[in-house]
Design a protein around this motif. Structure first.
Motif, short mmCIF file in Angstrom:
data_model
loop_
_atom_site.label_atom_id
_atom_site.label_comp_id
_atom_site.label_asym_id
_atom_site.label_seq_id
_atom_site.Cartn_x
_atom_site.Cartn_y
_atom_site.Cartn_z
N VAL A 45 -6.68 -51.93 -19.07
CA VAL A 45 -6.58 -51.57 -17.65
C VAL A 45 -6.09 -50.13 -17.51
CG1 VAL A 45 -5.47 -52.14 -15.45
CG2 VAL A 45 -6.15 -53.97 -17.02
N THR A 46 -5.12 -49.76 -18.33
CA THR A 46 -4.60 -48.38 -18.29
C THR A 46 -5.68 -47.38 -18.67
OG1 THR A 46 -2.45 -49.26 -18.95
CG2 THR A 46 -2.75 -46.88 -19.09
N LEU A 47 -6.43 -47.69 -19.73
CA LEU A 47 -7.51 -46.79 -20.17
C LEU A 47 -8.56 -46.64 -19.07
CD1 LEU A 47 -8.56 -45.15 -22.57
CD2 LEU A 47 -9.79 -47.17 -23.33
N PHE A 48 -8.90 -47.74 -18.40
CA PHE A 48 -9.86 -47.69 -17.30
C PHE A 48 -9.34 -46.81 -16.17
CE2 PHE A 48 -11.18 -49.46 -13.18
CZ PHE A 48 -12.55 -49.25 -13.26
N CYS A 49 -8.06 -46.96 -15.81
CA CYS A 49 -7.46 -46.16 -14.74
C CYS A 49 -7.42 -44.68 -15.11
CB CYS A 49 -6.04 -46.65 -14.44
SG CYS A 49 -5.97 -48.25 -13.64
N LEU A 50 -7.06 -44.38 -16.36
CA LEU A 50 -7.02 -42.99 -16.81
C LEU A 50 -8.39 -42.35 -16.74
CD1 LEU A 50 -4.69 -43.42 -19.94
CD2 LEU A 50 -4.09 -42.28 -17.80
N PHE A 51 -9.41 -43.07 -17.21
CA PHE A 51 -10.77 -42.55 -17.22
C PHE A 51 -11.29 -42.36 -15.79
CE2 PHE A 51 -15.37 -43.37 -17.10
CZ PHE A 51 -15.82 -42.36 -17.93
N LEU A 52 -11.13 -43.39 -14.96
CA LEU A 52 -11.62 -43.33 -13.58
C LEU A 52 -10.88 -42.27 -12.77
CD1 LEU A 52 -13.61 -44.75 -11.63
CD2 LEU A 52 -11.73 -46.25 -10.96
N GLY A 53 -9.57 -42.24 -12.90
CA GLY A 53 -8.78 -41.28 -12.14
C GLY A 53 -9.08 -39.85 -12.52
N ALA A 54 -9.20 -39.57 -13.83
CA ALA A 54 -9.49 -38.20 -14.28
C ALA A 54 -10.86 -37.74 -13.81
CB ALA A 54 -9.39 -38.13 -15.80
N ASN A 55 -11.85 -38.63 -13.80
CA ASN A 55 -13.20 -38.26 -13.38
C ASN A 55 -13.31 -38.08 -11.87
OD1 ASN A 55 -15.46 -38.36 -15.64
ND2 ASN A 55 -13.92 -39.87 -16.19
N LEU A 56 -12.55 -38.85 -11.11
CA LEU A 56 -12.64 -38.76 -9.65
C LEU A 56 -11.75 -37.66 -9.07
CD1 LEU A 56 -12.70 -42.53 -8.57
CD2 LEU A 56 -14.60 -40.92 -8.55
N PHE A 57 -10.52 -37.55 -9.57
CA PHE A 57 -9.56 -36.65 -8.93
C PHE A 57 -8.86 -35.70 -9.90
CE2 PHE A 57 -9.58 -40.67 -6.50
CZ PHE A 57 -10.13 -40.20 -5.32
N GLY A 58 -9.31 -35.62 -11.14
CA GLY A 58 -8.71 -34.68 -12.08
C GLY A 58 -7.30 -35.08 -12.48
N VAL A 59 -6.40 -34.09 -12.50
CA VAL A 59 -5.02 -34.32 -12.95
C VAL A 59 -4.31 -35.33 -12.05
CG1 VAL A 59 -2.79 -33.23 -13.40
CG2 VAL A 59 -4.90 -32.02 -13.96
N ILE A 60 -4.53 -35.20 -10.73
CA ILE A 60 -3.88 -36.12 -9.79
C ILE A 60 -4.30 -37.56 -10.06
CG2 ILE A 60 -3.68 -36.77 -7.36
CD1 ILE A 60 -3.96 -33.81 -6.67
N GLY A 61 -5.60 -37.77 -10.29
CA GLY A 61 -6.08 -39.11 -10.58
C GLY A 61 -5.61 -39.62 -11.92
N LEU A 62 -5.49 -38.71 -12.89
CA LEU A 62 -5.03 -39.11 -14.23
C LEU A 62 -3.67 -39.77 -14.16
CD1 LEU A 62 -5.50 -38.92 -17.37
CD2 LEU A 62 -4.20 -36.79 -17.26
N PHE A 63 -2.77 -39.20 -13.35
CA PHE A 63 -1.44 -39.78 -13.21
C PHE A 63 -1.38 -40.81 -12.08
CE2 PHE A 63 -0.65 -35.59 -15.11
CZ PHE A 63 0.09 -35.95 -16.21
#
Length: 359
Positions: A319-337
């Motif tokens: 779940v964490t890996l999915f969130c990291l991948f999705l967040g980084a692709n959609l919103f960059g650094v903000i999404g990554l965290f």
């Protein structure tokens, strides 16, 4: 029959409900956040300075407002000096490297390609002359095209830097608004926070305070997790670069470890160009060593990041890996965290019974 229809209807309503929430969150992060970000950051900085301001005020018997003003001045002065020194150095270095790309191509990459071509030409010299002529023409065209592309790339990167420079006035306006807002919020933090809480019902205030407490603790956990990941990356780099025989291994390892936290650049933003340059210069042993080190660090990072961050946030590594991948692709650094933290918050509220999202 009626029960089956009711279940389908309930499923459709719940699905639409979840999609609407996801759409609202997406629009809020994508557009609304950009508009109110100066005030959000100002509120966050004022919150961080609130505790020290009250402590100093009680010790020195000085009004909290004036202590808050002094702390805000010291905070922004320190941050401003550090960013100015680092930013000027990075921009000047990047501009120099980009402007010298055509020269690097002519002096290093092109001779490397020509020597490689001559080696291939000698190997296939026994083939038909027609094939060799076609090979020569294709290689000449490839070298010319590559040279033009390198020049165009250099011009494009210089243009990108110019565009960034042209957008600086709007950025500085946001920074100015954030600084001014921080002064006013820090001086009247308790008044403003109590006013905003009064606008909600008792249950709403309870939820907001729970979210605030959890987010503060979670941010600390995330910072600690990524500090651990950066420390591991730094040790891997330092040991690997020392084995390869790179000078100033500590300084280089520290710089690459800091870049590793960025989703766009990461370790590859430095290691891959560095590896290619060594190959072009004929330093094959160093290039292979750097390539192996980069692959090793990337594999270890992808294994430990979901595990460390997920365990700290109470999320499964997948779940964490999915969130990291999705967040980084959609919103960059903000999404990554932001994505892992948001999902962790929702899980916490769901487990506490504050809201009901999933079973």
């Amino acid at each position: 029959m009626e029960s089956q229809y009711t279940k389908k209807k309930s499923f459709i309503i719940n699905a639409v409900y979840v999609l609407l929430i996801a759409l609202i969150v997406y629009v809020a992060l994508k557009y609304v956040f950009n508009l109110i970000s100066p005030f959000l950051f100002a509120f966050g900085i004022a919150y961080l300075l609130k505790g020290p301001a009250k402590c100093i005020s009680s010790l020195l018997k000085i009004p909290t407002k004036w202590v808050s003003v002094i702390l805000v001045v010291l905070f922004y002065s320190t941050i401003g000096v550090l960013i100015s020194l680092v930013g000027v150095k990075l921009i000047s270095t990047a501009t120099t490297i980009i402007s010298e790309l055509p020269t690097i191509y002519e002096s290093q990459l092109e001779p490397f390609l020509i020597n490689s071509f001559h080696g291939i030409e000698n190997a296939v010299s026994g083939l038909a002359p027609t094939f060799i002529n076609m090979f020569n023409e294709g290689f000449d065209q490839f070298v010319n095209t590559l040279g033009v592309n390198v020049t165009n790339l250099s011009l494009s990167l210089v243009g990108a830097i110019s565009n960034i420079a042209s957008s600086l006035p709007a950025f500085f306006i946001k920074i100015l608004i954030m600084i001014i807002s921080t002064f006013f919020i820090a001086m009247d933090y308790d008044i403003l926070s109590k006013f905003m809480l009064r606008q909600f019902s008792p249950k709403g205030r309870k939820i907001i305070l729970s979210i605030k407490q959890y987010m503060v603790n979670t941010l600390f956990v995330v910072i600690r997790s990524y500090a651990l990941i950066m420390s591991i990356t730094f040790m891997e780099l330092f040991i690997g670069l020392s084995i390869i025989g790179i000078k100033n291994a500590i300084l280089i390892a520290l710089t690459v470890a800091l870049f590793d936290i960025l989703p766009v650049l990461g370790t590859g933003g430095i290691m891959i160009p560095w590896t290619l340059i060594n190959f072009f210069q004929g330093n094959f042993e160093t290039g292979i060593g750097l390539l192996i080190l980069y692959i090793f660090i990337t594999v270890i990072r992808n294994i430990i990041e979901p595990k460390i961050v997920g365990s700290q946030l109470g999320l499964h590594p997948v779940v964490t890996l999915f969130c990291l991948f999705l967040g980084a692709n959609l919103f960059g650094v903000i999404g990554l965290f932001g994505f892992p933290i948001t999902l962790s918050l929702l899980k916490h509220l769901n487990d506490a019974g504050t809201i009901r999202i999933f079973k």
